[in-house]
Design a protein around this motif. Structure first.
Motif, PDB file in Angstrom:
ATOM      1  N   LEU A   1      -7.733  -0.985   5.861  1.00 34.87           N
ATOM      2  CA  LEU A   1      -7.055   0.120   5.217  1.00 34.87           C
ATOM      3  C   LEU A   1      -5.649   0.599   6.514  1.00 34.87           C
ATOM      4  O   LEU A   1      -5.434   1.555   6.417  1.00 34.87           O
TER       5      LEU A   1
ATOM      6  N   LYS B   1       0.780  -0.850  -0.124  1.00 31.28           N
ATOM      7  CA  LYS B   1      -0.515   0.189   0.376  1.00 31.28           C
ATOM      8  C   LYS B   1       0.724   1.247  -0.126  1.00 31.28           C
ATOM      9  O   LYS B   1       0.549   2.293  -0.751  1.00 31.28           O
TER      10      LYS B   1
ATOM     11  N   TYR C   1      -6.534   1.653  -3.864  1.00 31.64           N
ATOM     12  CA  TYR C   1      -7.111   1.971  -2.656  1.00 31.64           C
ATOM     13  C   TYR C   1      -8.159   2.111  -2.980  1.00 31.64           C
ATOM     14  O   TYR C   1      -9.034   2.097  -1.768  1.00 31.64           O
TER      15      TYR C   1
ATOM     16  N   LEU D   1       1.112   3.680  -3.287  1.00 30.72           N
ATOM     17  CA  LEU D   1       0.282   5.619  -2.652  1.00 30.72           C
ATOM     18  C   LEU D   1       2.199   5.712  -3.001  1.00 30.72           C
ATOM     19  O   LEU D   1       1.744   6.975  -4.067  1.00 30.72           O
TER      20      LEU D   1
ATOM     21  N   SER E   1     -10.810   0.728   0.372  1.00 32.77           N
ATOM     22  CA  SER E   1     -11.761   1.314   0.883  1.00 32.77           C
ATOM     23  C   SER E   1     -13.054   0.662   0.995  1.00 32.77           C
ATOM     24  O   SER E   1     -13.753   0.524   2.107  1.00 32.77           O
TER      25      SER E   1
END
Length: 201
Positions: free
Chosen positions: A135, A70, A126, A74, A130
């Motif tokens: 998360l 993650k 993402y 990002l 979500s």
């Protein structure tokens, strides 16, 4: 083939080159993590609390790799946005004059496809975490951008995986093109992005 190996060839700026190689490094790290974490979470042979043979282990180690996936995803997303904004505002050096126009056209297609995929794939990922509320990143909860929906999460993760394989295909084409230009055509296309170069546009 290039007729004169010393012909003038503008290169990408230092900022553009640094962004390119940083994103490339993160992609090189990201794919092995993605393959290993999914193997560990869904395919790795294990034994459950009842002594039964099962597939998949979701423990702290698996969570560690998912968290890094993650974070890196990002990071790639935001760095690509910066790289794209820089490209759109500062432009790019002119193509190597020795390269035929059809090859230049294919190169542009691959480059813009890479930009699109490097933005779309993280967005899909993402949205998947979500919808599923996955998360947590090293104990910190990322903000949700959707309502909770497990079925939607599974569907998006499937598309995320497919898009990631398409991204891997285009990355492979990009690398193959660099090898082709460097060792077969022996032109100077790759020089425009090499860190050691100091000539800027």
């Amino acid at each position: 083939m290039a007729q004169d190996p010393k012909y003038q060839l503008p290169t990408y700026t230092p900022a553009a080159r640094r962004l390119h190689w940083l994103i490339a490094l993160l992609i090189i790290i990201q794919f092995p993590i993605a393959f290993y974490m999914t193997y560990r979470g869904y395919e790795m042979p294990a034994v459950n609390d009842k002594g039964e043979a099962v597939k998949g282990v979701f423990d702290e180690i698996t969570g560690f790799f998912y968290s890094w996936h993650k974070v890196i995803g990002l990071s790639i997303f935001f760095l690509v946005l910066i790289r794209l904004a820089y490209r759109l505002t500062r432009g790019a050096p002119r193509p190597d004059p020795s390269v035929p126009k059809p090859l230049i056209g294919i190169s542009h297609l691959v480059h813009w496809a890479l930009y699109a995929l490097l933005i779309v794939v993280p967005i899909m990922g993402y949205r998947g975490i979500s919808y599923g509320r996955y998360l947590d990143v090293f104990g910190i909860s990322l903000p949700a951008v959707t309502e909770k929906n497990e079925d939607m999460s599974k569907a998006i993760f499937e598309w995320h995986e497919r898009a990631a394989f398409v991204l891997l295909l285009f990355v492979s084409l990009h690398v193959a093109a660099a090898i082709y230009h460097r060792f077969i055509r022996k032109d100077r296309v790759v020089e425009r992005m090499l860190p050691k170069r100091s000539l800027d546009v």
